[in-house]
Design an enzyme around this catalytic site. Structure first.
Site, short mmCIF file in Angstrom:
data_model
loop_
_atom_site.label_atom_id
_atom_site.label_comp_id
_atom_site.label_asym_id
_atom_site.label_seq_id
_atom_site.Cartn_x
_atom_site.Cartn_y
_atom_site.Cartn_z
N HIS A 162 -1.60 7.14 7.67
CA HIS A 162 -0.67 7.99 6.91
C HIS A 162 -1.34 9.30 6.51
O HIS A 162 -0.78 10.39 6.68
CB HIS A 162 -0.23 7.29 5.62
CG HIS A 162 1.00 6.45 5.75
ND1 HIS A 162 2.19 6.95 6.23
CD2 HIS A 162 1.23 5.15 5.45
CE1 HIS A 162 3.10 5.98 6.21
NE2 HIS A 162 2.55 4.88 5.74
N CYS A 177 6.52 -0.50 7.06
CA CYS A 177 6.10 0.70 6.34
C CYS A 177 7.21 1.11 5.38
O CYS A 177 8.39 1.14 5.77
CB CYS A 177 5.84 1.84 7.33
SG CYS A 177 5.38 3.39 6.52
N LEU A 178 6.85 1.45 4.16
CA LEU A 178 7.85 1.88 3.16
C LEU A 178 8.59 3.14 3.61
O LEU A 178 9.70 3.39 3.15
CB LEU A 178 7.17 2.13 1.81
CG LEU A 178 6.64 0.89 1.09
CD1 LEU A 178 5.77 1.30 -0.10
CD2 LEU A 178 7.78 -0.01 0.64
N GLN A 184 3.23 9.93 1.27
CA GLN A 184 4.51 9.22 1.23
C GLN A 184 5.31 9.56 -0.02
O GLN A 184 6.49 9.22 -0.12
CB GLN A 184 4.29 7.70 1.28
CG GLN A 184 3.83 7.19 2.64
CD GLN A 184 3.72 5.68 2.62
OE1 GLN A 184 2.73 5.14 2.16
NE2 GLN A 184 4.76 4.99 3.09
N GLY A 227 0.85 -1.19 0.00
CA GLY A 227 0.00 0.00 0.00
C GLY A 227 0.88 1.23 0.00
O GLY A 227 2.06 1.17 0.37
N HIS A 241 -3.59 1.33 8.18
CA HIS A 241 -2.23 1.88 8.05
C HIS A 241 -2.25 3.09 7.10
O HIS A 241 -1.63 4.13 7.38
CB HIS A 241 -1.31 0.77 7.54
CG HIS A 241 0.13 1.16 7.41
ND1 HIS A 241 1.10 0.74 8.28
CD2 HIS A 241 0.76 1.95 6.50
CE1 HIS A 241 2.26 1.24 7.91
NE2 HIS A 241 2.09 1.97 6.82
N GLU A 242 -2.95 2.96 5.97
CA GLU A 242 -2.94 4.05 4.97
C GLU A 242 -3.77 5.24 5.45
O GLU A 242 -3.39 6.39 5.21
CB GLU A 242 -3.42 3.55 3.61
CG GLU A 242 -2.66 2.35 3.03
CD GLU A 242 -1.15 2.47 3.04
OE1 GLU A 242 -0.62 3.61 2.99
OE2 GLU A 242 -0.46 1.42 3.13
NI NI Z 1 3.36 2.97 5.53
#
Ligand code: NI
Length: 172
Positions: free
Chosen positions: A134, A88-89, A51, A46, A130-131
């Site tokens: 963000h 998480c990226l 991000q 995701g 999670h998104e």
């Molecule tokens: Ni993330």
């Protein structure tokens, strides 16, 4: 299709709430396409717009059924409890077992502005939470318990970001 650079922990845009989308046009569709490319290149499960430095309430995801884009998402209901090794990226290479609701109901819009409603259980429910976090300016570090959080901040202070260590799982 272009790939964006993913913003990493420390970038102030990750700590700011994104703005609701009011215009559903070609540039929104291009943003979504480029975010999907970026997510696959990473690779991740995701990706939220902030991000990649775009302060709009949009995220993309693929839990194995093809890419989807959600605009102006909100979680309207949540149920149960589920522990999942979450990454998480924007905090690359680090994973923690995090407890969150197991099932959530997500309301949002598609790229044409049509209302959508999706029930997400387990991984899908986790991606949604999670998104949306963000897009509200919240990183998974804020979902850790106090001991995990201390350890995480120590690790982030002492190592070069981007070098994976420890177990690996999906990055959201
Ligand atoms: Ni993330």
């Amino acid at each position: 299709m272009a790939s964006y650079e993913i913003r990493i922990f420390g970038d102030p845009g990750l700590r700011q709430r994104t703005a609701d989308v009011t215009t559903f046009d070609g540039s929104l569709a291009r943003l979504a396409e480029d975010m999907i490319t970026t997510m696959y290149d990473a690779p991740g499960t995701g990706l939220a717009a902030n991000q990649v430095g775009v302060r709009k309430r949009v995220f993309v995801y693929d839990v194995g059924e093809g890419p989807r884009t959600i605009v102006n998402p909100e979680i309207v209901e949540s149920r149960g409890e589920w522990t999942f090794e979450e990454g998480c990226l924007s905090v690359p290479g680090l994973y923690w077992p995090i407890v969150r609701p197991k099932e959530v109901h997500l309301r949002g819009q598609d790229l044409d502005g049509e209302e959508i409603f999706i029930e997400g259980d387990e991984l899908l429910g986790r991606v949604f939470q999670h998104e949306v976090d963000h897009l509200d300016g919240v990183l998974l570090l804020e979902r850790l318990d106090e001991d995990q959080r201390k350890g995480a901040l120590r690790t982030l202070r002492t190592r070069t970001l981007g070098l994976p260590d420890g177990p690996t799982g999906p990055e959201l």
